[in-house]
Design a protein around this motif. Structure first.
Motif, PDB file in Angstrom:
ATOM      1  N   LEU A 127       0.872  -1.182   0.000  1.00  0.00           N
ATOM      2  CA  LEU A 127       0.000   0.000   0.000  1.00  0.00           C
ATOM      3  C   LEU A 127       0.908   1.231   0.000  1.00  0.00           C
ATOM      4  CD1 LEU A 127      -2.734   1.448   0.235  1.00  0.00           C
ATOM      5  CD2 LEU A 127      -2.591   1.156   2.715  1.00  0.00           C
ATOM      6  N   VAL A 128       0.855   1.962  -1.108  1.00  0.00           N
ATOM      7  CA  VAL A 128       1.690   3.163  -1.234  1.00  0.00           C
ATOM      8  C   VAL A 128       0.795   4.371  -1.014  1.00  0.00           C
ATOM      9  CG1 VAL A 128       3.224   4.475  -2.733  1.00  0.00           C
ATOM     10  CG2 VAL A 128       3.191   1.970  -2.880  1.00  0.00           C
ATOM     11  N   LEU A 129       1.029   5.036   0.103  1.00  0.00           N
ATOM     12  CA  LEU A 129       0.214   6.190   0.464  1.00  0.00           C
ATOM     13  C   LEU A 129       0.932   7.459   0.030  1.00  0.00           C
ATOM     14  CD1 LEU A 129      -0.791   4.757   3.905  1.00  0.00           C
ATOM     15  CD2 LEU A 129      -2.407   5.351   2.072  1.00  0.00           C
ATOM     16  N   SER A 130       0.208   8.281  -0.695  1.00  0.00           N
ATOM     17  CA  SER A 130       0.831   9.463  -1.285  1.00  0.00           C
ATOM     18  C   SER A 130       0.045  10.718  -0.904  1.00  0.00           C
ATOM     19  CB  SER A 130       0.876   9.277  -2.811  1.00  0.00           C
ATOM     20  OG  SER A 130       1.577  10.308  -3.447  1.00  0.00           O
ATOM     21  N   PRO A 131       0.179  11.126   0.378  1.00  0.00           N
ATOM     22  CA  PRO A 131      -0.548  12.322   0.824  1.00  0.00           C
ATOM     23  C   PRO A 131      -0.031  13.544   0.064  1.00  0.00           C
ATOM     24  CG  PRO A 131       1.084  11.689   2.466  1.00  0.00           C
ATOM     25  CD  PRO A 131       1.090  10.608   1.426  1.00  0.00           C
TER      26      PRO A 131
END
Ligand SMILES: C[S@@+](CC[C@H](N)C(=O)[O-])C[C@H]1O[C@@H](n2cnc3c(N)ncnc32)[C@H](O)[C@@H]1O
Ligand SMILES: Nc1nc2[nH]cc(C(=O)O)c2c(=O)[nH]1
Ligand code: SF4
Ligand SMILES: [Mg+2]
Length: 245
Positions: A127-131
Protein backbone atom coordinates in the motif's frame (compact mmCIF):
# COMPACT_ATOMS: atom_id res chain seq x y z
CA UNK A 1 -32.79 -17.76 -6.35
CA UNK A 2 -31.49 -14.29 -5.57
CA UNK A 3 -28.16 -13.54 -7.23
CA UNK A 4 -26.19 -10.67 -5.81
CA UNK A 5 -25.17 -8.18 -8.46
CA UNK A 6 -21.41 -7.84 -8.62
CA UNK A 7 -20.17 -4.30 -8.13
CA UNK A 8 -18.36 -3.09 -11.23
CA UNK A 9 -15.06 -1.25 -11.29
CA UNK A 10 -14.75 1.92 -13.38
CA UNK A 11 -11.63 1.39 -15.43
CA UNK A 12 -9.82 4.14 -17.31
CA UNK A 13 -7.06 1.94 -18.72
CA UNK A 14 -5.24 -1.36 -18.28
CA UNK A 15 -1.68 -1.51 -19.57
CA UNK A 16 1.63 -3.32 -19.34
CA UNK A 17 3.73 -5.14 -18.69
CA UNK A 18 5.92 -2.12 -18.07
CA UNK A 19 8.14 -1.28 -15.14
CA UNK A 20 6.88 0.42 -12.01
CA UNK A 21 8.32 3.91 -12.39
CA UNK A 22 7.85 5.23 -8.85
CA UNK A 23 8.35 4.46 -5.20
CA UNK A 24 9.30 1.26 -3.39
CA UNK A 25 8.65 -1.10 -6.32
CA UNK A 26 10.55 0.97 -8.88
CA UNK A 27 11.87 -1.09 -11.77
CA UNK A 28 9.63 -4.12 -11.13
CA UNK A 29 7.69 -5.52 -14.08
CA UNK A 30 4.10 -4.48 -13.51
CA UNK A 31 0.68 -4.41 -15.10
CA UNK A 32 -1.34 -1.31 -14.28
CA UNK A 33 -5.07 -1.13 -13.73
CA UNK A 34 -6.02 2.54 -13.67
CA UNK A 35 -9.47 3.32 -12.32
CA UNK A 36 -11.51 6.39 -13.21
CA UNK A 37 -12.62 9.03 -10.72
CA UNK A 38 -10.94 10.91 -7.91
CA UNK A 39 -12.07 12.79 -4.82
CA UNK A 40 -9.07 15.15 -5.20
CA UNK A 41 -8.11 17.56 -7.94
CA UNK A 42 -4.37 18.22 -7.52
CA UNK A 43 -3.10 21.33 -9.30
CA UNK A 44 -0.40 19.31 -11.05
CA UNK A 45 -2.10 15.93 -11.53
CA UNK A 46 -0.43 14.02 -14.36
CA UNK A 47 -3.43 11.72 -14.87
CA UNK A 48 -6.37 14.03 -15.47
CA UNK A 49 -7.84 11.66 -18.03
CA UNK A 50 -8.66 9.41 -15.06
CA UNK A 51 -9.77 12.27 -12.79
CA UNK A 52 -11.78 14.85 -14.70
CA UNK A 53 -15.42 13.78 -14.99
CA UNK A 54 -15.32 15.21 -18.52
CA UNK A 55 -13.70 11.89 -19.43
CA UNK A 56 -16.07 9.62 -17.52
CA UNK A 57 -17.53 8.22 -20.75
CA UNK A 58 -14.09 6.69 -21.35
CA UNK A 59 -14.21 4.83 -18.03
CA UNK A 60 -15.56 1.32 -18.65
CA UNK A 61 -17.56 -0.36 -15.87
CA UNK A 62 -15.91 -3.79 -15.69
CA UNK A 63 -16.36 -6.94 -13.64
CA UNK A 64 -13.41 -8.47 -11.77
CA UNK A 65 -13.55 -11.31 -14.30
CA UNK A 66 -13.29 -8.99 -17.30
CA UNK A 67 -10.39 -7.05 -15.73
CA UNK A 68 -8.67 -10.27 -14.82
CA UNK A 69 -8.93 -11.57 -18.36
CA UNK A 70 -7.07 -8.49 -19.65
CA UNK A 71 -4.43 -8.59 -16.91
CA UNK A 72 -3.59 -12.25 -17.53
CA UNK A 73 -3.54 -11.71 -21.27
CA UNK A 74 -1.04 -8.86 -20.85
CA UNK A 75 1.15 -10.84 -18.45
CA UNK A 76 0.99 -13.99 -20.58
CA UNK A 77 -0.49 -15.77 -17.59
CA UNK A 78 2.72 -15.32 -15.57
CA UNK A 79 2.22 -13.88 -12.11
CA UNK A 80 3.62 -10.39 -11.58
CA UNK A 81 2.77 -7.27 -9.62
CA UNK A 82 -0.49 -5.59 -10.50
CA UNK A 83 -0.51 -1.92 -9.58
CA UNK A 84 -3.91 -0.41 -8.87
CA UNK A 85 -3.80 3.31 -9.50
CA UNK A 86 -6.10 6.02 -10.77
CA UNK A 87 -7.72 8.46 -10.10
CA UNK A 88 -8.28 7.25 -6.57
CA UNK A 89 -8.59 3.45 -6.80
CA UNK A 90 -9.85 3.36 -3.20
CA UNK A 91 -13.21 4.56 -4.51
CA UNK A 92 -13.66 1.31 -6.45
CA UNK A 93 -14.72 -2.16 -5.23
CA UNK A 94 -11.37 -3.88 -5.84
CA UNK A 95 -11.54 -6.62 -3.18
CA UNK A 96 -12.83 -9.38 -5.50
CA UNK A 97 -10.14 -8.62 -8.11
CA UNK A 98 -7.38 -8.87 -5.49
CA UNK A 99 -8.71 -12.19 -4.19
CA UNK A 100 -8.98 -13.53 -7.72
CA UNK A 101 -5.38 -12.60 -8.56
CA UNK A 102 -3.97 -13.91 -5.28
CA UNK A 103 -5.46 -17.29 -6.11
CA UNK A 104 -3.18 -17.33 -9.17
CA UNK A 105 -0.04 -16.08 -7.44
CA UNK A 106 -0.16 -12.40 -8.48
CA UNK A 107 0.70 -9.62 -6.05
CA UNK A 108 -1.16 -6.34 -5.72
CA UNK A 109 0.00 -2.80 -4.98
CA UNK A 110 -2.32 0.16 -4.51
CA UNK A 111 -1.49 3.85 -4.92
CA UNK A 112 -3.76 6.25 -3.10
CA UNK A 113 -3.66 9.66 -1.49
CA UNK A 114 -5.03 8.24 1.78
CA UNK A 115 -8.38 10.03 1.83
CA UNK A 116 -10.55 6.94 1.82
CA UNK A 117 -10.02 3.68 3.77
CA UNK A 118 -11.35 0.31 2.67
CA UNK A 119 -11.40 -3.03 4.51
CA UNK A 120 -9.81 -4.74 1.52
CA UNK A 121 -6.61 -2.68 2.02
CA UNK A 122 -5.66 -5.51 4.42
CA UNK A 123 -5.59 -7.94 1.46
CA UNK A 124 -3.01 -5.92 -0.51
CA UNK A 125 0.66 -6.84 -0.72
CA UNK A 126 1.80 -3.20 -0.92
CA UNK A 127 0.00 0.00 0.00
CA UNK A 128 1.69 3.16 -1.23
CA UNK A 129 0.21 6.19 0.46
CA UNK A 130 0.83 9.46 -1.28
CA UNK A 131 -0.55 12.32 0.82
CA UNK A 132 -0.60 15.58 -1.03
CA UNK A 133 1.70 18.51 -0.16
CA UNK A 134 0.66 22.19 -0.23
CA UNK A 135 1.57 22.77 -3.89
CA UNK A 136 -1.24 20.37 -4.87
CA UNK A 137 -3.84 22.79 -3.48
CA UNK A 138 -5.31 19.88 -1.46
CA UNK A 139 -5.48 19.61 2.32
CA UNK A 140 -4.58 16.41 4.11
CA UNK A 141 -7.09 15.11 6.61
CA UNK A 142 -4.70 13.12 8.80
CA UNK A 143 -7.56 11.42 10.64
CA UNK A 144 -8.75 9.90 7.35
CA UNK A 145 -5.17 9.02 6.47
CA UNK A 146 -4.86 7.23 9.81
CA UNK A 147 -7.95 5.18 8.97
CA UNK A 148 -6.14 3.86 5.89
CA UNK A 149 -3.30 2.63 8.08
CA UNK A 150 -5.75 1.00 10.46
CA UNK A 151 -7.64 -0.67 7.59
CA UNK A 152 -4.36 -2.01 6.19
CA UNK A 153 -3.30 -3.39 9.57
CA UNK A 154 -0.40 -5.77 9.26
CA UNK A 155 -1.48 -6.95 5.79
CA UNK A 156 0.46 -5.00 3.15
CA UNK A 157 3.93 -3.50 3.19
CA UNK A 158 3.44 0.24 3.60
CA UNK A 159 5.25 3.23 2.16
CA UNK A 160 4.86 6.98 2.00
CA UNK A 161 5.51 8.57 -1.39
CA UNK A 162 5.50 12.35 -1.43
CA UNK A 163 5.81 14.66 -4.42
CA UNK A 164 7.97 17.70 -3.75
CA UNK A 165 7.87 20.89 -5.81
CA UNK A 166 9.14 23.48 -3.31
CA UNK A 167 10.28 24.22 0.25
CA UNK A 168 6.76 24.09 1.67
CA UNK A 169 6.30 20.62 0.17
CA UNK A 170 9.63 19.53 1.66
CA UNK A 171 8.53 20.76 5.11
CA UNK A 172 5.27 18.85 4.64
CA UNK A 173 7.22 15.66 3.84
CA UNK A 174 9.34 16.18 6.97
CA UNK A 175 6.18 16.55 9.03
CA UNK A 176 4.63 13.41 7.50
CA UNK A 177 7.77 11.46 8.37
CA UNK A 178 7.61 12.74 11.95
CA UNK A 179 3.98 11.65 12.22
CA UNK A 180 4.74 8.14 10.94
CA UNK A 181 8.41 7.45 11.63
CA UNK A 182 7.91 3.70 11.05
CA UNK A 183 6.90 4.21 7.39
CA UNK A 184 9.62 4.25 4.73
CA UNK A 185 9.57 7.56 2.83
CA UNK A 186 10.08 8.07 -0.90
CA UNK A 187 10.37 11.60 -2.25
CA UNK A 188 9.82 12.30 -5.92
CA UNK A 189 10.38 15.56 -7.76
CA UNK A 190 7.21 17.04 -9.24
CA UNK A 191 6.72 17.11 -12.98
CA UNK A 192 5.72 20.73 -13.58
CA UNK A 193 4.86 19.86 -17.19
CA UNK A 194 2.18 17.17 -16.73
CA UNK A 195 0.23 16.25 -19.86
CA UNK A 196 -3.03 17.94 -20.67
CA UNK A 197 -5.54 15.05 -20.69
CA UNK A 198 -6.03 15.18 -24.44
CA UNK A 199 -2.37 15.17 -25.40
CA UNK A 200 -0.10 12.37 -24.23
CA UNK A 201 2.65 13.59 -26.56
CA UNK A 202 3.00 16.87 -24.66
CA UNK A 203 6.69 17.45 -24.04
CA UNK A 204 8.20 17.13 -20.60
CA UNK A 205 10.79 19.58 -19.30
CA UNK A 206 13.16 16.83 -18.16
CA UNK A 207 15.94 19.34 -17.40
CA UNK A 208 13.57 21.20 -15.09
CA UNK A 209 12.50 17.96 -13.37
CA UNK A 210 16.13 16.93 -12.88
CA UNK A 211 16.97 20.40 -11.46
CA UNK A 212 14.19 19.88 -8.93
CA UNK A 213 15.48 16.38 -8.15
CA UNK A 214 18.99 17.74 -7.62
CA UNK A 215 17.78 20.41 -5.23
CA UNK A 216 15.76 17.74 -3.42
CA UNK A 217 18.92 15.67 -2.95
CA UNK A 218 20.73 18.79 -1.68
CA UNK A 219 17.92 19.55 0.79
CA UNK A 220 17.88 16.00 2.12
CA UNK A 221 21.66 16.08 2.60
CA UNK A 222 21.70 19.55 4.18
CA UNK A 223 18.96 18.46 6.57
CA UNK A 224 20.82 15.26 7.43
CA UNK A 225 17.65 13.38 6.61
CA UNK A 226 19.24 10.01 6.06
CA UNK A 227 16.36 7.53 6.31
CA UNK A 228 14.65 8.63 3.10
CA UNK A 229 14.91 7.74 -0.58
CA UNK A 230 14.82 10.27 -3.40
CA UNK A 231 13.67 8.80 -6.71
CA UNK A 232 12.63 10.18 -10.10
CA UNK A 233 9.55 9.07 -11.99
CA UNK A 234 11.53 6.57 -14.05
CA UNK A 235 8.76 6.14 -16.64
CA UNK A 236 8.77 9.91 -17.23
CA UNK A 237 12.53 9.84 -17.83
CA UNK A 238 12.08 6.96 -20.27
CA UNK A 239 8.89 7.89 -22.07
CA UNK A 240 8.02 11.47 -21.10
CA UNK A 241 4.29 12.12 -20.76
CA UNK A 242 3.30 9.14 -22.91
CA UNK A 243 0.21 7.38 -21.63
CA UNK A 244 -0.06 3.61 -21.06
CA UNK A 245 3.60 2.96 -20.16
C1 LIG B 1 -1.69 9.83 -10.59
S1 LIG B 1 -1.60 9.37 -8.92
C2 LIG B 1 -2.92 8.17 -8.77
C3 LIG B 1 -3.05 7.56 -7.41
C4 LIG B 1 -3.59 8.45 -6.29
N1 LIG B 1 -4.64 9.30 -6.70
C5 LIG B 1 -2.46 9.26 -5.71
O1 LIG B 1 -2.38 10.47 -5.96
O2 LIG B 1 -1.64 8.66 -5.00
C6 LIG B 1 -0.09 8.38 -8.80
C7 LIG B 1 1.11 9.11 -8.28
O3 LIG B 1 1.49 10.11 -9.21
C8 LIG B 1 1.92 11.25 -8.49
N2 LIG B 1 1.84 12.42 -9.35
C9 LIG B 1 0.74 12.95 -9.92
N3 LIG B 1 1.06 14.05 -10.66
C10 LIG B 1 2.39 14.22 -10.55
C11 LIG B 1 3.31 15.19 -11.06
N4 LIG B 1 2.91 16.21 -11.83
N5 LIG B 1 4.62 15.04 -10.74
C12 LIG B 1 5.04 14.02 -9.95
N6 LIG B 1 4.21 13.08 -9.44
C13 LIG B 1 2.89 13.18 -9.72
C14 LIG B 1 0.92 11.28 -7.33
O4 LIG B 1 1.35 12.10 -6.27
C15 LIG B 1 0.89 9.81 -6.95
O5 LIG B 1 1.96 9.54 -6.07
N1 LIG C 1 5.48 2.98 -15.44
C1 LIG C 1 4.61 3.64 -14.67
N2 LIG C 1 4.84 3.74 -13.34
C2 LIG C 1 3.91 4.39 -12.58
N3 LIG C 1 3.92 4.54 -11.24
C3 LIG C 1 2.80 5.19 -10.87
C4 LIG C 1 2.05 5.47 -12.01
C5 LIG C 1 0.71 6.09 -11.95
O1 LIG C 1 0.35 6.86 -12.83
O2 LIG C 1 0.00 5.84 -11.00
C6 LIG C 1 2.75 4.96 -13.11
C7 LIG C 1 2.54 4.90 -14.53
O3 LIG C 1 1.60 5.42 -15.11
N4 LIG C 1 3.51 4.23 -15.24
S1 SF4 D 1 -5.08 12.45 -5.89
FE1 SF4 D 1 -3.85 11.44 -7.47
S2 SF4 D 1 -5.21 11.09 -9.22
FE2 SF4 D 1 -6.29 12.45 -7.79
S3 SF4 D 1 -5.89 14.48 -8.60
FE3 SF4 D 1 -4.27 14.07 -7.10
S4 SF4 D 1 -2.56 13.12 -8.20
FE4 SF4 D 1 -4.37 13.09 -9.54
MG1 LIG E 1 1.43 8.64 -13.35
Amino acid sequence: MITQKEALVRVSEIFGPTIQGEGPLIGLPTVFVRTGGCDYRCAWCDTLHAVDSKYRDDWQPMSADAIWQQVTQLSGGKPLVVSLSGGNPAIQPLGPLINRGHGEGYRFALETQGSLAKDWFADLDYLVLSPKPPSSGMQTDWALFERCLIAAGSGPQLALKIVVFDDADFAYARDAHQRYPHLPVYLQPGNHTPPPPDDDHATVDIDGVMDRMLSLVEKVSADQWFDVRVLPQLHVLLWGNKRGV
